[in-house]
Write an enzyme that holds these catalytic residues in place. Structure first.
Site, PDB file in Angstrom:
ATOM      1  N   HIS A   3      59.598 -29.783   4.051  1.00  0.00           N
ATOM      2  CA  HIS A   3      59.393 -28.907   2.893  1.00  0.00           C
ATOM      3  C   HIS A   3      59.618 -29.594   1.561  1.00  0.00           C
ATOM      4  CE1 HIS A   3      60.649 -25.987  -0.211  1.00  0.00           C
ATOM      5  NE2 HIS A   3      59.662 -25.271   0.280  1.00  0.00           N
ATOM      6  N   HIS A  35      58.430 -18.536   9.300  1.00  0.00           N
ATOM      7  CA  HIS A  35      58.448 -19.434   8.149  1.00  0.00           C
ATOM      8  C   HIS A  35      59.159 -20.747   8.468  1.00  0.00           C
ATOM      9  CE1 HIS A  35      60.055 -20.376   3.908  1.00  0.00           C
ATOM     10  NE2 HIS A  35      58.744 -20.552   3.858  1.00  0.00           N
TER      11      HIS A  35
END
Length: 289
Positions: free
Chosen positions: A81, A39
């Site tokens: 992100h 991730h």
């Protein structure tokens, strides 16, 4: 029996041409284990969404990595992100008068000046926010596979077309690479657009629609990727019971699993993949389960 069921479900996601599992993560003889996806790279061990994080994933032996894509003020696709630069860079020090420091308000050249590693560890001082092009070059160099998230598409009109164009320019939309690429988003409209533009690309919807709603997503998404906390064995079975746009059962990747007990739990549910900041912890748990 469980391993055989998992293997069948994984093999059905998109057929062998675009099969996301098994991968080199799974030990020989255990092809039924869920795929483990690092991730934002191996983000427990290196700054998230940086070249260092995908290098670390490769060093740990993981072929699948996940990232997030957003767009700068002057139209460059970058890998980060948050929609703000504040958490993972030193933007407040470099540009103190430009709060709230949104990605879309800064040029690519300005973002390239930022330190995206010191917040994590002094050992990563000077690490930069990569452009998507730089990121894809490193992915190719590392022989990795990519779960690419289109982040906040409502902020960036046309980002789906732009992302696909860049992927095409980098050679990632040919037959060989399609098996190494999944595009996902929390936006159903964004994933629908990706599918309409490039039907051969594997797509994933981030969320957990009810079992009754799954057929609404099936025409344009190949996987349903929910938070692990929303999962049950019954739900995974319900997802697998629905065929996606390529006439194969929908798959399930669970996020974000960082401990052994949860990894074993969701594996028993029959998920096809597990997304983790600590992919080594998840892999060890699955290997011993």
């Amino acid at each position: 029996m469980h391993a055989r069921v998992l293997a069948a479900a994984a093999a059905a996601v998109l057929g062998t041409a675009t099969l996301p599992s098994p991968t080199p993560d799974a030990p020989a003889g255990d092809v039924g284990l869920p795929t483990v996806i690092a991730h934002r790279g191996a983000s427990a061990y290196a700054p998230e969404n940086t070249l260092a994080s995908i290098d670390k994933a490769a060093q740990l032996g993981f072929s699948w990595v996940e990232n997030d894509v957003q767009r700068t003020k002057d139209g460059e696709l970058v890998v980060i992100h948050d929609d703000s630069l504040q958490r993972t860079t030193n933007v407040e020090q470099v540009f103190p008068g430009r709060a709230p420091w949104k990605v879309k308000d800064f040029t690519a050249a300005e973002i390239a000046r930022l330190d995206a590693g010191s917040w994590y560890s002094p050992a990563y001082a000077g690490t930069r926010v990569p452009t998507l092009k730089e990121y894809m070059c490193r992915i190719e160099h590392n022989h990795e596979k990519l779960l690419l998230e289109i982040k906040n598409p409502e902020l960036y009109p046309g980002i789906e077309q732009q992302t696909l164009k860049l992927l095409g320019n980098e050679g990632w939309l040919d037959h060989k690479h399609l098996g190494r690429l999944i595009v996902q988003s929390f936006s159903a409209d964004s994933i629908r657009t990706v599918h309409e533009l490039r039907p051969a690309v594997t797509t994933a919807y981030l969320g957990s629609p009810t079992a009754a709603q799954l057929r609404r997503y099936a025409p344009y998404t190949d996987l349903i990727n929910p938070s692990y906390g929303s999962l049950s064995q019954a739900y995974v079975s319900a997802v697998h019971a629905v065929d996606g746009p390529h006439d194969k059962p929908l798959g399930v990747f669970a996020w974000t699993v960082n401990d052994a007990a949860t990894a074993r739990k969701v594996a028993d549910y029959g998920v096809d993949g597990i997304i983790s900041n600590k992919p080594d912890v998840v892999r060890a748990a699955l290997d011993s389960h």
